[in-house]
Design an enzyme around this catalytic site. Structure first.
Site, PDB file in Angstrom:
ATOM      1  N   CYS A 112     -59.122 -20.500 -12.124  1.00  0.00           N
ATOM      2  CA  CYS A 112     -59.545 -19.485 -13.092  1.00  0.00           C
ATOM      3  C   CYS A 112     -60.455 -20.060 -14.181  1.00  0.00           C
ATOM      4  CB  CYS A 112     -58.331 -18.836 -13.737  1.00  0.00           C
ATOM      5  SG  CYS A 112     -56.988 -18.561 -12.583  1.00  0.00           S
ATOM      6  N   HIS A 157     -58.023 -15.218 -22.483  1.00  0.00           N
ATOM      7  CA  HIS A 157     -57.799 -15.287 -21.036  1.00  0.00           C
ATOM      8  C   HIS A 157     -56.976 -14.071 -20.618  1.00  0.00           C
ATOM      9  CE1 HIS A 157     -57.586 -17.042 -17.125  1.00  0.00           C
ATOM     10  NE2 HIS A 157     -56.278 -17.172 -17.157  1.00  0.00           N
ATOM     11  N   GLU A 180     -50.768 -18.231 -24.673  1.00  0.00           N
ATOM     12  CA  GLU A 180     -52.130 -18.197 -25.226  1.00  0.00           C
ATOM     13  C   GLU A 180     -52.114 -17.693 -26.666  1.00  0.00           C
ATOM     14  OE1 GLU A 180     -54.993 -15.666 -23.237  1.00  0.00           O
ATOM     15  OE2 GLU A 180     -56.658 -16.650 -24.281  1.00  0.00           O
ATOM     16  N   LYS A 231     -59.714  -8.463 -18.995  1.00  0.00           N
ATOM     17  CA  LYS A 231     -59.059  -8.318 -17.683  1.00  0.00           C
ATOM     18  C   LYS A 231     -58.286  -7.009 -17.601  1.00  0.00           C
ATOM     19  CE  LYS A 231     -58.552 -13.250 -16.569  1.00  0.00           C
ATOM     20  NZ  LYS A 231     -59.016 -13.885 -17.818  1.00  0.00           N
ATOM     21  N   HIS A 265     -58.448  -9.606 -12.766  1.00  0.00           N
ATOM     22  CA  HIS A 265     -58.656 -11.055 -12.889  1.00  0.00           C
ATOM     23  C   HIS A 265     -59.595 -11.509 -11.771  1.00  0.00           C
ATOM     24  CE1 HIS A 265     -58.202 -15.201 -13.554  1.00  0.00           C
ATOM     25  NE2 HIS A 265     -56.913 -15.263 -13.853  1.00  0.00           N
ATOM     26  N   PHE A 320     -54.876 -21.699 -13.072  1.00  0.00           N
ATOM     27  CA  PHE A 320     -53.667 -21.965 -12.313  1.00  0.00           C
ATOM     28  C   PHE A 320     -53.707 -23.436 -11.863  1.00  0.00           C
ATOM     29  CE2 PHE A 320     -51.388 -21.539  -8.177  1.00  0.00           C
ATOM     30  CZ  PHE A 320     -50.224 -20.995  -8.645  1.00  0.00           C
TER      31      PHE A 320
END
Lengths: 320, 408
Positions: free
Chosen positions: B157, B297, B308, B329, B334, B394
Site C-alpha cells: 500500500c 491512510h 494512525e 478511501k 483501497h 501491509f
C-alpha cells in the site's frame, strides 16, 4: 550524481546452487564448479519436461535464522532472501552498531508464485465440470481449502518485510520486481543512500525462485528462458556502509564499491552466471556483486543485461 | 538542491476517469463503491469493491493485455493523461519511470484442468498464466519513449507513494530531468478478493453498499478494495516555469520507514507511521505547524485507523485539533499499490481547488480516532500552504509525502 562518501561492503550473504553461504558459493565459483541441474518434478511427463533447474545447496533455514516460527510465512524466495540477508547482517554486526531508523533496506524480488502445495488445493477445489476455475465455486469451497497464510507467501513485499522484522531494520526502503534490471536498482539505491548520507547503512540484495514450476512455465512460454538454459533459485544480500564507520568500528571490509550503474540499453539479455549456475533473474545482479566482493581474483564481471533491457554494472575494488 | 514541481496528473479511479471527473466526485463525497461486477462474487463473504466503470481509450497492444490484467490499462491511461497535461510528448533518456503496484495477476481463465487435476494438467496450454508486474512500465515506455531507467516497486500500500517520493528525490538531486511516477492496481478478482477475505481485512457489510468504508467511524467494519491508477509528472520547478508549464504543486518532502514489527498488523503504537511523517517534515524543512491538511491512510479497519490517528496526534501535538483530515478511501476504496498515488492526487487537487475532500460516512468518531475530520458531503474551503499524505503498507512499510501550493 558522484558519491559523496566512500562506500564499502562489510557483510555478504549468499544462498546459491553453488553453496548455502557466501564462503561456500565463492569457493565453488573459484574452483570452477558448476551447479548440478535436475528436471523439475512437477513437469515430468509434459512437453516441458526437458526444462532443468539447478539443485539448491542443502540449507537448514530454521537453524540459520534461529527460528522455525517465521518459516510458515515464507515462500521459497523469502527463505533464501532472509537467510542471505541474515548472514550479511550478522557478518557486518548491523544490529547494535547502527540506529535502526538509519538502516535502509533495498530489495529485489522475482515473479510471485505461491507454492503449489498452497495454491493447488484452492484452485482444484474451485473447478467446475469444464475443468475451469469458477469463482462461484471458489467462494463456496475453494477458499475453505486455502492455507490462511498463503497471502503472506505470495505478496512480493513480504520477503523484504520479513528481513526487516528479523533484522530490526526501520529505515527507508524500496522493493523492486521482477527482473534483473529492477533488482539491480535495489543495489544502486542502497549504494546511493549510503554515499549521500541518507542512511548510515544499507542492507541490499535480491532473491528469486524461477525454479517454481508455474514461473518456469511462464518463462518458457514467454521466451524469456532461451532454449538450453536452466534456472536457479538464489539470493544474495550485501551490507553497505561508509568507510569511516567501518574503520571506526574495526569491521572487516570486503570491498569498496566505486560505482554502481543502471541504464536502459538495446543489448540482448546476458548473465555471466547463466552457464555455471543457471539463470537466477532478479537474484543475478546481487549474486554477481557478492561474488565480486568476496573474490579478489577470479570473480565474474559485474555486468548483467536483464530481460527488461536494463544493464546493471558495478565497479568493485577488492580489499580481501 | 532543486525545487520539484508537479506538472501533470492523470487518474483512473472508481469515482471517475480523468483528473476532473475524479475531483468532482471526490469534492462531492460521491462513492464509487458498490457490488462487484467483475466476477460472480455471490458466494464470497466480501461482495463490495470500488470498480473502475466504463471503457478506456487504449491502443490495441495495451488493450490486449488489459483484457487479461485490467490494471495495466489503468496505468497506461493515467500515464497518457499525466504526460499530456504536462505537455510531454516523449520520455527523454534523462527521465525516470517509476511505478508502484502490488501483485501479479494470475489468469485463472487460462487454466484448464484435465481429470488428473494436478499441475501437469495446465502445463500444455499456450496462454501465459501471469502478467509480469513490469508490463505496464514496458508498455508506457514503448508508447512514450524509453527512459533512463524503468522501475516497478512492490511495497504494497506504500508502493506508489514511494515511487513518487523516490522520483522527487531523483529530480531534486539533479539525477534526472523528468519523472513519471505513480501507481496502478486491481485486486478485484477471485484470488485477490479471496486472499484479502482470508486475511479478515475487508468489510463484509455487503448491505452497506456505497457507505461500506467508513474510516475513523465508530461503526467501521473494515477496508473495501478499490482499483485504478494515478500518475504524476515531476520536473525541476525552475525549468517548468521557464518553459511555461502549469505547476500544480511542489513536492516538498518525503519520508520512508519500516515498522519491523509484524506482517499483518501495524506497530500498535504507530511508531513507524510517526517516523515517516517526521521524516517527511524534516525532509521538507517544515515544522509540524506548517501542515494545513492531511490525507490520512484511513483504511477503515479497526486497528489501522486508531494507530494512525494516535501517530498524527503525537506528530502534530500542538495543532492536530486544527488540521483538517480527509480519508478518501471512504469513496474510492483501497487502491492498494495505487493508493499512495491517487491520494497524492487528491492532495494536489485540494491545493489547486482550495478545498478539502470530505469523509462522507463519518457520523460518530471512534474512541481513539479523534482528529479534525472533514465530515459531511461538502468539501471545506482550504487556503493553507502544505498538505501531507500518508500511505502505510501491509507488512510495515510507511511513506509520507508533503506537497506545497504553487503560487506561479
Amino acid at each position: 550524481m558522484p558519491p559523496a562518501a566512500e562506500v564499502v561492503v562489510t557483510g555478504i550473504g549468499m544462498v546459491t546452487p553453488l553453496g548455502a553461504t557466501a564462503a561456500e558459493s565463492a569457493a565453488a565459483w573459484v574452483a570452477g564448479t558448476s551447479a548440478r541441474r535436475a528436471p523439475v518434478a512437477e513437469l515430468a511427463g509434459t512437453s516441458l519436461a526437458h526444462l532443468q533447474a539447478a539443485v539448491r545447496a542443502p540449507l537448514d533455514a530454521a537453524a540459520r535464522l534461529g527460528s522455525r516460527k517465521m518459516l510458515k510465512f515464507m515462500s521459497e524466495s523469502a527463505v533464501l532472501g532472509c537467510v542471505a540477508a541474515h548472514e550479511a547482517a550478522e557478518a557486518a554486526g548491523v544490529r547494535g552498531r547502527f540506529n535502526p531508523g538509519r538502516v535502509g533496506l533495498y530489495s529485489g524480488i522475482g515473479m510471485a508464485g505461491a507454492s503449489l502445495e498452497d495454491a493447488l488445493p484452492v484452485i482444484t477445489a474451485s473447478l467446475g465440470a469444464s475443468g475451469r476455475v469458477e469463482s462461484r465455486i471458489m467462494g463456496e469451497r475453494g477458499l475453505a481449502a486455502a492455507n490462511p497464510l498463503m497471502s503472506f507467501k505470495i505478496l512480493p513485499n513480504m520477503p523484504a518485510c520479513l528481513v526487516s522484522i528479523i533484522e530490526g531494520l526501520r529505515g527507508p526502503n524500496l522493493i523492486f520486481t521482477p527482473w534483473e534490471g529492477q533488482a539491480g536498482a535495489a543495489l544502486l539505491e542502497g549504494w546511493k543512500a549510503v554515499a549521500s548520507g541518507e542512511v548510515d547503512c544499507a542492507v541490499c540484495g535480491a532473491a528469486d525462485n524461477p525454479a517454481h514450476p508455474a514461473i518456469l512455465v511462464h518463462l518458457a512460454r514467454s521466451g524469456r528462458l532461451p532454449p538450453g538454459e536452466s534456472v536457479a533459485a538464489a539470493a544474495a544480500y550485501l551490507v553497505l556502509e561508509r568507510a569511516d564507520t567501518a574503520g571506526r568500528d574495526n569491521r572487516k571490509v570486503w570491498a569498496q564499491l566505486t560505482s554502481v550503474g543502471l541504464e536502459a540499453c538495446d543489448d540482448e539479455p546476458a548473465d555471466p552466471l547463466a552457464g555455471r549456475m543457471g539463470r537466477s533473474f532478479a537474484a543475478a545482479p546481487a549474486v554477481l556483486l557478492a561474488l565480486a566482493c568476496c573474490l579478489s581474483v577470479g570473480a565474474p564481471p559485474v555486468s548483467v543485461v536483464g530481460v527488461d533491457r536494463q544493464r546493471f554494472s558495478a565497479e568493485v575494488r577488492s580489499r580481501s | 538542491m532543486r525545487r520539484v514541481a508537479v506538472t501533470g496528473f492523470g487518474a483512473v479511479s472508481p469515482i471517475g476517469v480523468g483528473r476532473e471527473a475524479f475531483w468532482a466526485a471526490l469534492a462531492a463525497g460521491a462513492s464509487g463503491i458498490g457490488r462487484i461486477t467483475r466476477f460472480d462474487c455471490s458466494t464470497f463473504a466480501v461482495q463490495l469493491a470500488g470498480e473502475v466503470r466504463g471503457s478506456l481509450d487504449l491502443p490495441a497492444p495495451v488493450r490486449a493485455v488489459a483484457e487479461r490484467d485490467p490494471k495495466v490499462g489503468f496505468a497506461f491511461a493515467a500515464a497518457a493523461e499525466a504526460l499530456a497535461a504536462a505537455g510531454v510528448a516523449r520520455l527523454a533518456p534523462a527521465s525516470l519511470l517509476h511505478l508502484g503496484t502490488s501483485l501479479e495477476s494470475f489468469d485463472l481463465g487460462a487454466l484448464v484442468f484435465d481429470e488428473r487435476r494436478d499441475f501437469r494438467s495446465v502445463v500444455e496450454g499456450r496462454d501465459l498464466l501471469q502478467v509480469p508486474l513490469d508490463t505496464a512500465a514496458r508498455l508506457v515506455a514503448e508508447a512514450f519513449g524509453r527512459p533512463r531507467r524503468s522501475l516497478t516497486n512492490v511495497s504494497a500500500c506504500a508502493a506508489s507513494a514511494q515511487a513518487i517520493g523516490h522520483g522527487f528525490a531523483a529530480v531534486r538531486s539533479g539525477e534526472v530531468e523528468l519523472v513519471l511516477a505513480g501507481g496502478f492496481d486491481s485486486m478485484i478478482n477471485p484470488l485477490g478478493v479471496g486472499g484479502f477475505q482470508l486475511l479478515g481485512a475487508l468489510s463484509t457489510e455487503n448491505d452497506r453498499g456505497a457507505s461500506a468504508c467508513r474510516p475513523f467511524d465508530a461503526s467501521r467494519g473494515g477496508a473495501v478494495l478499490g482499483e485504478g491508477a494515478a500518475m504524476l509528472v515531476l520536473e525541476p520547478l525552475e525549468k517548468a516555469r521557464a518553459e511555461g508549464r502549469t505547476v500544480l504543486a511542489e513536492v516538498l518532502g518525503y519520508g520512508s520507514t519500516l515498522d519491523a514489527h509484524g506482517l499483518s498488523a501495524p506497530d500498535p503504537e504507530g511508531r513507524g507511521a510517526e517516523r515517516a511523517m517526521r521524516a517527511a517534515l524534516a525532509d521538507a524543512g517544515l515544522a509540524p505547524e506548517a501542515i494545513g491538511h492531511i490525507n490520512a491512510h484511513g483504511t477503515g479497519t479497526r486497528l489501522n485507523d486508531e494507530v494512525e490517528a494516535a501517530a498524527i496526534r503525537r506528530v502534530f501535538a500542538g495543532t492536530w485539533q486544527r488540521i483538517p483530515v480527509s480519508a478518501t478511501k471512504s469513496v474510492t476504496g483501497h487502491l492498494i499499490g495505487a493508493a499512495g498515488a491517487i491520494e497524492a492526487g487528491a492532495c494536489l487537487l485540494a491545493l489547486v481547488k482550495g478545498l478539502f475532500p470530505p469523509n462522507p460516512w463519518l457520523r460518530k468518531v471512534a474512541p481513539g480516532c479523534e482528529l479534525d475530520h472533514v465530515t459531511g458531503t461538502t468539501a471545506r474551503r482550504f487556503d493553507g500552504e502544505h498538505v501531507l499524505s500518508n500511505s502505510f503498507g501491509f507488512g510495515g512499510q510507511n511513506a509520507s509525502l508533503i506537497f506545497r501550493r504553487s503560487h506561479a
